[in-house]
Design an enzyme around this catalytic site. Structure first.
Site, PDB file in Angstrom:
ATOM      1  CG  ASN A 110      20.365  34.179  78.919  1.00  0.00           C
ATOM      2  OD1 ASN A 110      19.303  33.599  78.674  1.00  0.00           O
ATOM      3  ND2 ASN A 110      20.461  35.138  79.820  1.00  0.00           N
ATOM      4  CG  HIS A 156      15.030  47.713  28.636  1.00  0.00           C
ATOM      5  ND1 HIS A 156      14.857  48.663  29.609  1.00  0.00           N
ATOM      6  CD2 HIS A 156      16.268  47.930  28.108  1.00  0.00           C
ATOM      7  CE1 HIS A 156      15.933  49.448  29.654  1.00  0.00           C
ATOM      8  NE2 HIS A 156      16.805  49.009  28.756  1.00  0.00           N
ATOM      9  CD  GLU A 290       3.978  28.395  37.731  1.00  0.00           C
ATOM     10  OE1 GLU A 290       3.227  29.254  37.287  1.00  0.00           O
ATOM     11  OE2 GLU A 290       3.646  27.202  37.851  1.00  0.00           O
TER      12      GLU A 290
END
Ligand code: ARG
Length: 464
Positions: A110, A156, A290
């Site tokens: 652990n 925009h 892309e």
């Protein structure tokens, strides 16, 4: 095969369960960190008198040989041995005999796996920071040639105000600068030592955690043994930093895709980074940006997997946590690949100045300059905005740009307009008017470029 934990079991592990629970096929990449942490742990056990010198030497020599075999791909993986930790220990036992079993004194898988992962991610972060630094350098080099290249600045996706192309590139430089800093912040929290927490509660052996931390280059130790073995915040945090990086790459890629489309024709991407179409002979597709854009999806997904993986887990270690590795490995691999491909692509971008400059004038992008001019004549901005808007409407009706509206026409709408307005309506004048700190005027951008180079230089100095 006998398990390293087999004592309590009467029946062998189900065969499918062995495959289902194994992690060796992905955690094998942690072997250098596993060996390194084990070696330091072993030396600490000797220093503290927990092992004797001969035992320590046997273990260290054995570990060195196991590392060699792993590096040369000579150690075959077996799913029955679960993970990299078991592979190393079992090979060590085959090489040096039962004394190998003493290595696991005062330690558990652990705290071991958490230590290995932190060491690994620390290295990855350093490489990613170098990659970010290189991409930043490439952006500055490109920007240096394009301070006076004007393009339409958009809001925009509509033409808004003309800007310097260098200014646009510097916006990405700033994003990367924050990413670089975030990687550094994440590194500080990665770089804490869990080892010495053992399974969850600490260990009765007189270990020296501070010495181990120092030997392994950790800045400090995880202070609470239960937190140490169950914390994966550092994994999630790095995935979040990687996600922001991918978000930035994705935005930049999207712009490259748009700019290189014949619809805009602002830039030409290097052939080596594009592909053709098997049917349409004229096509040159921007596959690299892309794919970079697309790969953001998997990294965001990994962040979410990791958050979900850890939510609701009771303290302390749970086997669920083994599922942390594939997502975070893929995060750093993906970001590393994107950094490399973008840094290679950027210098090959060919900029079509003329096309950009023409587009910068389209859409009445200097209408704000007209309003600002009227403000200079003492007209309140709201009123000036209204007047400028009416003149734009006139141009729309006539199908002409603002600068070509005859002066008399303008004066019929607003008497305070003079011939001194006309030179202010060019895109160059518009860009150069914006001299406010952080603005797009050529001189301001030149200064921003110098500042950016300076900030890069400071980073390399800090690093050295
Ligand atoms: N392969 C395990 C992991 O990646 C190592 C820790 C196993 N610990 C345990 N108690 N089963 O999480």
């Amino acid at each position: 095969m006998s398990k390293l934990w087999g004592g309590r079991f009467a029946q062998p592990t189900d065969q499918f369960v062995e495959a289902f629970t194994a992690s060796i096929h992905y955690d094998s990449r942690l072997y250098p960190q596993d060996i390194r942490a084990s070696s330091v742990h072993c030396r600490m056990l000797v220093r503290q008198g927990i092992l004797d010198a001969a035992e320590g030497e046997a273990i260290l020599a054995g570990l060195a040989q196991v590392e060699q075999e792993l590096a040369e791909g000579r150690l075959p993986f077996q799913i029955g041995l679960e993970d990299i930790h078991m592979h190393v220990e079992s090979r060590l036992r085959a090489l040096i005999g039962p004394v190998a079993g003493k290595l696991h004194t005062a330690r558990s898988r652990n705290d071991q796996v958490a230590t290995d992962l932190r060491l690994y991610l620390r290295e990855q972060v350093d490489q990613l920071r170098e990659g970010v630094h290189l991409l930043q350098t490439r952006l500055l080099e490109l920007a240096a040639h394009h301070v006076e290249t004007v393009m339409p600045g958009l809001t925009h996706l509509q033409n808004a105000q003309p800007v310097s192309f260098a200014h646009h590139l510097l916006a990405y430089w700033e994003m990367l600068e924050r990413d670089w800093q975030r990687l550094g912040d994440a590194r500080r929290r990665i770089n804490q030592l869990p080892l010495g927490s053992a399974a969850l509660a600490g260990t009765p052996f007189p270990v020296d955690r501070l010495w181990v931390a120092q030997e392994l280059g950790f800045e400090g130790i995880c202070r609470n043994s239960m937190d140490a073995v169950s914390d994966r915040d550092f994994v999630i945090e790095l995935a979040a930093v990687c996600s922001l990086l991918m978000g930035h790459f994705s935005r930049f890629s999207e712009e490259l895709v748009m700019w290189s489309s014949p619809l805009l024709g602002f830039v030409e991407l290097p052939d080596g980074f594009c592909t053709g179409s098997s049917i349409m002979p004229q096509k040159k597709n921007p596959d690299v940006p892309e794919l970079v854009r697309g790969k953001s999806g998997r990294v965001f997904g990994h962040l979410f997997s990791l958050l979900t993986l850890m939510k609701g887990l009771p303290l302390t270690y749970n086997r669920d946590m083994q599922e942390d590795k594939e997502p975070i490995f893929d995060c750093v691999d993906t970001v590393g690949g994107c950094l490399r491909v973008l840094a290679d692509l950027v210098p090959g971008i060919v900029v079509r100045h003329g096309v950009m400059a023409d587009a910068a004038a389209v859409g009445f992008t200097t209408a704000t300059d007209l309003a600002d001019y009227l403000v200079g004549k003492g007209i309140p901005f709201r009123e000036a905005h209204e007047i400028s808007g009416r003149l734009v409407r006139l141009c729309v009706e006539r199908g002409c740009p603002l600068a070509q509206l005859p002066l008399q026409e303008m004066q019929r709408v607003e008497a305070r307009i003079d011939a001194d307005l006309l030179p202010l309506l060019t895109v160059q004048a518009s860009v150069n008017a914006r001299r406010s700190l952080g603005g797009t005027a050529f001189d301001t951008v030149r200064q921003a470029l110098r500042d950016a180079w300076m900030r890069m230089g400071q980073k390399t100095a800090e690093h050295a």
